[in-house]
Enzyme design. Sequence first.
Site, PDB file in Angstrom:
ATOM      1  N   GLU A  27      44.292  99.273   8.457  1.00  0.00           N
ATOM      2  CA  GLU A  27      43.094  99.821   8.491  1.00  0.00           C
ATOM      3  C   GLU A  27      42.730 100.709   7.305  1.00  0.00           C
ATOM      4  O   GLU A  27      43.003 101.871   7.526  1.00  0.00           O
ATOM      5  CB  GLU A  27      42.467 100.345   9.547  1.00  0.00           C
ATOM      6  N   ASN A  46      36.583  97.330  18.859  1.00  0.00           N
ATOM      7  CA  ASN A  46      36.740  98.682  19.158  1.00  0.00           C
ATOM      8  C   ASN A  46      35.113  99.229  19.390  1.00  0.00           C
ATOM      9  O   ASN A  46      34.543  99.578  18.174  1.00  0.00           O
ATOM     10  CB  ASN A  46      37.384  99.518  17.892  1.00  0.00           C
ATOM     11  N   TRP A  47      34.754  99.486  20.411  1.00  0.00           N
ATOM     12  CA  TRP A  47      33.349 100.018  20.539  1.00  0.00           C
ATOM     13  C   TRP A  47      33.163 101.451  20.161  1.00  0.00           C
ATOM     14  O   TRP A  47      32.196 102.119  20.188  1.00  0.00           O
ATOM     15  CB  TRP A  47      32.964  99.912  21.950  1.00  0.00           C
ATOM     16  N   LYS A  48      34.319 102.326  20.102  1.00  0.00           N
ATOM     17  CA  LYS A  48      34.301 103.598  19.560  1.00  0.00           C
ATOM     18  C   LYS A  48      33.384 104.365  20.729  1.00  0.00           C
ATOM     19  O   LYS A  48      33.279 104.259  21.611  1.00  0.00           O
ATOM     20  CB  LYS A  48      33.605 103.860  18.134  1.00  0.00           C
ATOM     21  N   GLU A 103      40.351 107.703  12.801  1.00  0.00           N
ATOM     22  CA  GLU A 103      39.372 108.639  13.284  1.00  0.00           C
ATOM     23  C   GLU A 103      40.169 109.669  14.239  1.00  0.00           C
ATOM     24  O   GLU A 103      39.593 110.856  14.325  1.00  0.00           O
ATOM     25  CB  GLU A 103      38.234 107.956  14.157  1.00  0.00           C
ATOM     26  N   GLY A 133      34.897  97.245  14.314  1.00  0.00           N
ATOM     27  CA  GLY A 133      34.282  98.431  14.767  1.00  0.00           C
ATOM     28  C   GLY A 133      32.668  97.873  15.044  1.00  0.00           C
ATOM     29  O   GLY A 133      32.301  97.382  16.062  1.00  0.00           O
ATOM     30  N   GLY A 187      33.821 101.354   8.517  1.00  0.00           N
ATOM     31  CA  GLY A 187      32.641 101.718   8.577  1.00  0.00           C
ATOM     32  C   GLY A 187      31.656 101.917   7.290  1.00  0.00           C
ATOM     33  O   GLY A 187      30.546 102.818   7.506  1.00  0.00           O
ATOM     34  N   HIS A 236      44.415 105.526  15.489  1.00  0.00           N
ATOM     35  CA  HIS A 236      43.266 105.132  14.667  1.00  0.00           C
ATOM     36  C   HIS A 236      42.934 106.374  13.574  1.00  0.00           C
ATOM     37  O   HIS A 236      43.093 107.552  14.047  1.00  0.00           O
ATOM     38  CB  HIS A 236      42.038 105.035  15.562  1.00  0.00           C
ATOM     39  N   SER A 252      35.409  97.433   8.115  1.00  0.00           N
ATOM     40  CA  SER A 252      34.010  96.575   7.916  1.00  0.00           C
ATOM     41  C   SER A 252      34.173  95.154   7.867  1.00  0.00           C
ATOM     42  O   SER A 252      33.799  94.537   7.125  1.00  0.00           O
ATOM     43  CB  SER A 252      33.670  97.110   6.399  1.00  0.00           C
TER      44      SER A 252
HETATM   45  P1  PGA Z   1      34.479  99.074  11.320  1.00  0.00           P
HETATM   46  O1  PGA Z   1      35.665  99.873  12.139  1.00  0.00           O
HETATM   47  O2  PGA Z   1      34.838  97.615  11.512  1.00  0.00           O
HETATM   48  O3  PGA Z   1      33.241  99.787  11.775  1.00  0.00           O
HETATM   49  O4  PGA Z   1      34.982  99.444   9.809  1.00  0.00           O
HETATM   50  C1  PGA Z   1      36.955  99.446  12.202  1.00  0.00           C
HETATM   51  C2  PGA Z   1      37.940 100.265  12.800  1.00  0.00           C
HETATM   52  O5  PGA Z   1      37.503 101.563  12.762  1.00  0.00           O
HETATM   53  O6  PGA Z   1      38.555  99.910  13.960  1.00  0.00           O
END
Ligand code: PGA
Length: 257
Positions: A172, A10-12, A99, A239, A178, A97, A218
Amino acid sequence: MSRRLLIAGNWKMNLDSRGAAALARSVRHEVVQRKLDRDVLLAPPYPYLETVARVLEGTPIRLAGQDLSRHESGAFTGEVSAGMLIDLGCHGVIVGHSERREHGGDSDDTVRAKLERAIRSGLDAILCVGESESVRESGARESMAFVEGQLKAALANLSEEECAGALTVAYEPVWAIGTGRTASTSDAAAMHAHLRAVVANRYSEQLASRLRILYGGSVNADNAVDILGASEIDGVLVGGASLNMESFGTIYRAGAA
Ligand code: PGA
């Protein structure tokens, strides 16, 4: 039942068009060369979907959106529909997600509607669920109840036939995204087993035993072997570490024969 692992990036809201194309080319090279017995999916930002789709054409790597509109089409400025994602070459989409739940205001009801829209439009969906830090602090049982509630709310109107083959769940924990902190593999595996039991109860053992449940939060080059080694964990949603080919490549190969 053995489930094929899925390694999803997931490149966000990262990269530019050049960087996205270059990273996609690196992932393509790695996957095409190694041909490991695991699936790979990339979720770039909307504006780079078409660029990345072109790079991935003819490979088994799947392309996904990071979100979608709950609506089919119309006066929804700034939103992107399931049909548009399919038009650009997406095979799947991430739904719910944390976020999007936190910054986009996606409620359980919005997530349910988006999941239905995705699956009924022909997209595979990765449904994200996970507890916040305060819920986790209240205990493991409370966390399981909370995540179970998110899962049941999202699946409220979907039939077994609709979910079969189209649904993937990603556990998650919000406090792990993150932050560099991960759930212990045993805690994550316990949550996965619980979610699988919820799906077995709601639908059938058969659907539950085929359902892929990913872990996210993470995941990195150092912890991927341990996480992917747990039999309840059917892949990872990555991510930060998916933005760098060295770490994403290491995760892709982690524990592979
Ligand atoms: P992260 O994000 O690996 O940077 O913790 C994971 C995600 O939000 O899918």
